[in-house]
Design a protein around this motif. Structure first.
Motif, PDB file in Angstrom:
ATOM      1  N   VAL A  40      18.663   8.655   0.570  1.00 27.50           N
ATOM      2  CA  VAL A  40      18.152   8.179   1.567  1.00 27.50           C
ATOM      3  C   VAL A  40      18.340   6.838   1.974  1.00 27.50           C
ATOM      4  CG1 VAL A  40      16.193   9.728   0.870  1.00 27.50           C
ATOM      5  CG2 VAL A  40      15.769   8.368  -0.111  1.00 27.50           C
ATOM      6  N   ILE A  41      16.848   7.566   2.891  1.00 33.44           N
ATOM      7  CA  ILE A  41      18.109   5.464   3.741  1.00 33.44           C
ATOM      8  C   ILE A  41      16.179   4.459   3.509  1.00 33.44           C
ATOM      9  CG2 ILE A  41      18.505   3.773   5.303  1.00 33.44           C
ATOM     10  CD1 ILE A  41      20.222   6.276   6.242  1.00 33.44           C
ATOM     11  N   ILE A  42      15.596   3.160   3.196  1.00 38.74           N
ATOM     12  CA  ILE A  42      14.941   2.906   2.830  1.00 38.74           C
ATOM     13  C   ILE A  42      14.800   1.578   4.504  1.00 38.74           C
ATOM     14  CG2 ILE A  42      13.060   1.382   1.711  1.00 38.74           C
ATOM     15  CD1 ILE A  42      15.432   2.767  -0.905  1.00 38.74           C
ATOM     16  N   HIS A  43      14.288   2.047   5.087  1.00 41.33           N
ATOM     17  CA  HIS A  43      14.572   0.770   6.038  1.00 41.33           C
ATOM     18  C   HIS A  43      13.484  -0.086   5.761  1.00 41.33           C
ATOM     19  CE1 HIS A  43      16.507   4.436   7.772  1.00 41.33           C
ATOM     20  NE2 HIS A  43      15.836   5.187   7.842  1.00 41.33           N
ATOM     21  N   GLY A  44      13.920  -1.355   5.780  1.00 41.89           N
ATOM     22  CA  GLY A  44      13.784  -2.534   5.631  1.00 41.89           C
ATOM     23  C   GLY A  44      13.899  -3.494   6.144  1.00 41.89           C
ATOM     24  N   LYS A  45      13.316  -5.139   5.700  1.00 40.57           N
ATOM     25  CA  LYS A  45      14.654  -6.333   6.657  1.00 40.57           C
ATOM     26  C   LYS A  45      16.202  -5.311   7.171  1.00 40.57           C
ATOM     27  CE  LYS A  45      11.916  -9.517   4.224  1.00 40.57           C
ATOM     28  NZ  LYS A  45      11.996 -10.669   3.852  1.00 40.57           N
ATOM     29  N   LYS A  46      16.912  -4.569   5.697  1.00 40.61           N
ATOM     30  CA  LYS A  46      18.117  -4.293   6.375  1.00 40.61           C
ATOM     31  C   LYS A  46      17.745  -3.012   5.600  1.00 40.61           C
ATOM     32  CE  LYS A  46      20.639  -5.733   2.265  1.00 40.61           C
ATOM     33  NZ  LYS A  46      21.835  -6.799   1.581  1.00 40.61           N
ATOM     34  N   ASP A  47      18.656  -1.627   6.476  1.00 39.00           N
ATOM     35  CA  ASP A  47      19.064  -0.324   5.514  1.00 39.00           C
ATOM     36  C   ASP A  47      19.689  -0.515   3.938  1.00 39.00           C
ATOM     37  OD1 ASP A  47      17.515   0.844   7.891  1.00 39.00           O
ATOM     38  OD2 ASP A  47      19.295   1.666   8.186  1.00 39.00           O
ATOM     39  N   ILE A  48      19.083  -0.119   3.045  1.00 34.21           N
ATOM     40  CA  ILE A  48      18.959   0.365   1.839  1.00 34.21           C
ATOM     41  C   ILE A  48      19.399   1.624   1.831  1.00 34.21           C
ATOM     42  CG2 ILE A  48      18.656   0.105  -0.586  1.00 34.21           C
ATOM     43  CD1 ILE A  48      19.175  -2.942   1.722  1.00 34.21           C
ATOM     44  N   ILE A  49      20.326   2.248   1.006  1.00 27.80           N
ATOM     45  CA  ILE A  49      20.595   3.410   0.133  1.00 27.80           C
ATOM     46  C   ILE A  49      20.162   3.486  -0.775  1.00 27.80           C
ATOM     47  CG2 ILE A  49      22.310   5.711  -0.272  1.00 27.80           C
ATOM     48  CD1 ILE A  49      22.619   4.606   2.849  1.00 27.80           C
TER      49      ILE A  49
ATOM     50  N   VAL B 202      15.459  -5.444  -4.814  1.00 27.56           N
ATOM     51  CA  VAL B 202      14.693  -4.472  -4.139  1.00 27.56           C
ATOM     52  C   VAL B 202      14.092  -5.307  -2.741  1.00 27.56           C
ATOM     53  CG1 VAL B 202      12.736  -2.690  -4.023  1.00 27.56           C
ATOM     54  CG2 VAL B 202      15.493  -2.944  -5.531  1.00 27.56           C
ATOM     55  N   GLU B 203      12.616  -5.878  -3.322  1.00 29.30           N
ATOM     56  CA  GLU B 203      12.024  -6.903  -2.798  1.00 29.30           C
ATOM     57  C   GLU B 203      12.408  -8.036  -1.789  1.00 29.30           C
ATOM     58  OE1 GLU B 203       8.929  -8.155  -6.030  1.00 29.30           O
ATOM     59  OE2 GLU B 203       8.088  -6.771  -5.730  1.00 29.30           O
ATOM     60  N   ALA B 204      13.968  -7.865  -1.360  1.00 24.92           N
ATOM     61  CA  ALA B 204      14.090  -9.195  -0.830  1.00 24.92           C
ATOM     62  C   ALA B 204      14.503  -8.400   0.564  1.00 24.92           C
ATOM     63  CB  ALA B 204      15.677  -9.601  -1.734  1.00 24.92           C
ATOM     64  N   SER B 205      14.877  -7.147   0.436  1.00 22.79           N
ATOM     65  CA  SER B 205      14.707  -5.953   2.184  1.00 22.79           C
ATOM     66  C   SER B 205      13.320  -4.718   1.982  1.00 22.79           C
ATOM     67  CB  SER B 205      16.497  -5.204   1.675  1.00 22.79           C
ATOM     68  OG  SER B 205      17.137  -6.354   1.324  1.00 22.79           O
ATOM     69  N   ILE B 206      12.628  -5.004   0.933  1.00 26.65           N
ATOM     70  CA  ILE B 206      11.736  -3.920   1.131  1.00 26.65           C
ATOM     71  C   ILE B 206      10.801  -3.997   0.870  1.00 26.65           C
ATOM     72  CG2 ILE B 206      11.687  -1.344   0.221  1.00 26.65           C
ATOM     73  CD1 ILE B 206      14.174  -1.027  -0.612  1.00 26.65           C
ATOM     74  N   LYS B 207       9.476  -4.021   1.735  1.00 25.30           N
ATOM     75  CA  LYS B 207       7.695  -3.805   1.736  1.00 25.30           C
ATOM     76  C   LYS B 207       7.386  -3.248   1.452  1.00 25.30           C
ATOM     77  CE  LYS B 207       6.933  -5.151   6.118  1.00 25.30           C
ATOM     78  NZ  LYS B 207       8.062  -4.991   6.763  1.00 25.30           N
ATOM     79  N   ILE B 208       5.786  -2.525   0.907  1.00 25.69           N
ATOM     80  CA  ILE B 208       5.469  -1.555   0.593  1.00 25.69           C
ATOM     81  C   ILE B 208       4.704  -1.130   2.327  1.00 25.69           C
ATOM     82  CG2 ILE B 208       3.162  -0.898  -0.458  1.00 25.69           C
ATOM     83  CD1 ILE B 208       4.770  -1.018  -2.162  1.00 25.69           C
ATOM     84  N   GLY B 209       5.240   0.186   2.055  1.00 24.14           N
ATOM     85  CA  GLY B 209       4.567   0.659   3.869  1.00 24.14           C
ATOM     86  C   GLY B 209       6.178   0.360   4.620  1.00 24.14           C
ATOM     87  N   ASP B 210       7.042   0.339   4.147  1.00 20.65           N
ATOM     88  CA  ASP B 210       8.653   0.411   5.307  1.00 20.65           C
ATOM     89  C   ASP B 210       9.205   1.956   4.827  1.00 20.65           C
ATOM     90  OD1 ASP B 210       9.214  -2.072   5.432  1.00 20.65           O
ATOM     91  OD2 ASP B 210      10.311  -2.043   3.811  1.00 20.65           O
ATOM     92  N   PRO B 211       9.111   2.704   5.847  1.00 20.55           N
ATOM     93  CA  PRO B 211       9.315   4.336   5.839  1.00 20.55           C
ATOM     94  C   PRO B 211      10.869   4.417   5.412  1.00 20.55           C
ATOM     95  CG  PRO B 211       9.666   2.775   8.009  1.00 20.55           C
ATOM     96  CD  PRO B 211       9.722   1.474   7.179  1.00 20.55           C
ATOM     97  N   ILE B 212      10.732   6.021   5.165  1.00 21.46           N
ATOM     98  CA  ILE B 212      12.187   6.282   4.535  1.00 21.46           C
ATOM     99  C   ILE B 212      12.503   7.497   5.149  1.00 21.46           C
ATOM    100  CG2 ILE B 212      12.801   6.940   2.364  1.00 21.46           C
ATOM    101  CD1 ILE B 212      10.546   5.708   0.980  1.00 21.46           C
ATOM    102  N   THR B 213      13.558   7.526   5.663  1.00 21.17           N
ATOM    103  CA  THR B 213      14.438   8.935   5.880  1.00 21.17           C
ATOM    104  C   THR B 213      15.382   9.555   5.350  1.00 21.17           C
ATOM    105  OG1 THR B 213      15.847   7.965   7.758  1.00 21.17           O
ATOM    106  CG2 THR B 213      13.448   8.451   8.026  1.00 21.17           C
ATOM    107  N   ARG B 214      15.472  11.015   5.399  1.00 20.93           N
ATOM    108  CA  ARG B 214      16.531  11.138   4.739  1.00 20.93           C
ATOM    109  C   ARG B 214      18.154  10.890   4.894  1.00 20.93           C
ATOM    110  NH1 ARG B 214      14.786  16.802   5.881  1.00 20.93           N
ATOM    111  NH2 ARG B 214      14.543  15.918   7.033  1.00 20.93           N
ATOM    112  N   GLU B 215      19.285  11.492   4.376  1.00 21.90           N
ATOM    113  CA  GLU B 215      20.817  11.057   4.958  1.00 21.90           C
ATOM    114  C   GLU B 215      21.401  12.214   4.965  1.00 21.90           C
ATOM    115  OE1 GLU B 215      24.560  10.278   4.518  1.00 21.90           O
ATOM    116  OE2 GLU B 215      23.543  10.813   2.742  1.00 21.90           O
ATOM    117  N   ARG B 216      21.668  13.075   5.986  1.00 16.06           N
ATOM    118  CA  ARG B 216      23.245  13.905   5.796  1.00 16.06           C
ATOM    119  C   ARG B 216      22.793  13.750   7.531  1.00 16.06           C
ATOM    120  NH1 ARG B 216      23.759  18.304   2.430  1.00 16.06           N
ATOM    121  NH2 ARG B 216      22.362  17.028   1.514  1.00 16.06           N
TER     122      ARG B 216
END
Length: 347
Positions: free
Chosen positions: A97-106, A142-156
């Protein structure tokens, strides 16, 4: 067929409520094709093409894909999430999956390894709550880029398989593509009524964007545009198939949220036959589409139906559709929009 555009639309993230990147592509593509483009407060995009008579027709194609939202980051950096849309839990196993925070994280979806499960646990169906996301990062990273409420999508990746395309999020990026290409086909043609091609938000969590759009437009006629189940696979009885890949675009008769107007169903069948477009009927006894909002969210309702694109493996990352069915959907929608005035709509 512009598969490069379809691939771009499919791979672009757009969880419910976070459709902005898909919206950017849509606006870029439709602006040269229509008379006016509007965006409302929810983020629905309206592609407006003026017609000859004072009636309105709305087409709804939702931009969002099923996804997730971050709900917790534990002391070791593992992420918990809530679903946005409907998931079969077993489809999460071993997925990226991809977590879409300050930057995208796999990240990777993971759960308890089978090696340490009890006998009872091995025989139980996994629950959504059994899964967590591992990014390989510490809590601080993780918390440097991602916070509660960030969206996540699938990677394919988007690929071709025979005469089919295979990707995540064909539901409902196929419809986004089909509506864009239909507007392209109509660019230099007259239409009898004002056409509002609406790229809607938040369909996967309750047809929310279509409801708002229909209230704004007050359509006389309406078309939902969405994928539907193709259960033409081993183990399926003939009466269970709903639709089959390669048997043509599907004309919806009903789903769990909408009984399509019998006049619209008859008109769509007549139009398909007139233009020699291969089609199949669709009755879906569960689920719903933007058609429900288009039909009901205006005074007196609208005369509404739907074009459905047969798709195998829905709500997985390996959704599959036939190119001929996709083209047939473009052809049928374009023909319906130009032929609407030729039908007797009386009861």
């Amino acid at each position: 067929m512009n598969l490069e555009l379809l691939a771009e639309i499919c791979k672009t993230p757009g969880a419910p409520g976070f459709e902005q990147k898909v919206r950017e592509i849509v606006i870029k593509e439709i602006t040269p094709l229509v008379d006016e483009v509007q965006v409302d407060n929810m983020g629905n995009v309206y592609a407006i093409k003026k017609g000859k008579a004072d009636k309105r027709v709305m087409i709804g194609a939702h931009m969002d894909e099923i996804g997730f939202i971050v709900t917790h980051i534990d002391k070791n950096g593992f992420i918990r999430f809530h679903t946005l849309g409907g998931f079969d839990p077993k489809t999460l196993t071993a997925q990226r999956v991809i977590i879409h925070g300050k930057k995208d994280i796999i990240g990777v979806m993971s759960s308890k390894p089978i090696h340490v499960m009890t006998a009872d646990e091995r025989n139980k169906v996994a629950k959504i709550s059994d899964y967590f996301i591992d990014t390989g990062l510490s809590k601080e990273e993780v918390e440097a880029s991602i916070k509660i409420g960030d969206p996540i999508t699938r990677e394919r990746e988007f690929i071709e398989m025979g005469n089919c395309v295979n990707s995540k999020s064909l539901d409902n990026r196929l419809a986004v593509f089909i509506l864009i290409e239909s507007l392209r086909a109509l660019k230099d043609k007259e239409v009898p009524y004002d056409v509002y091609g609406v790229f809607t938000v938040q369909e996967e969590v309750g047809v929310r964007g279509a409801n708002v759009s229909a209230l704004k437009i007050k359509p006389d006629f309406g078309f939902g545009l969405d994928t539907t189940i193709a259960y033409d696979v081993p183990g399926a009885a003939d009466h269970e198939k709903i639709t089959s890949l390669g048997d043509g675009t599907a004309i919806k008769i009903m789903d769990a949220m909408t009984i399509c107007d019998y006049r619209m169903v008859a008109f769509m069948k007549q139009t398909a036959d007139k233009h020699k477009i291969k089609w199949q009927p669709e009755i879906l006894t569960a689920g719903g589409t933007d058609t429900a909002g288009i039909q009901r969210m205006t005074d007196g309702g609208s005369i509404a139906g739907a074009i459905s694109i047969p798709t195998r493996h829905l709500h997985q990352v390996i959704e599959m559709a036939n190119k001929d069915d996709i083209q047939g959907s473009i052809d049928l929608l374009s023909a319906c929009l130009t032929d609407l005035q030729d039908y007797d709509w009386a009861f």
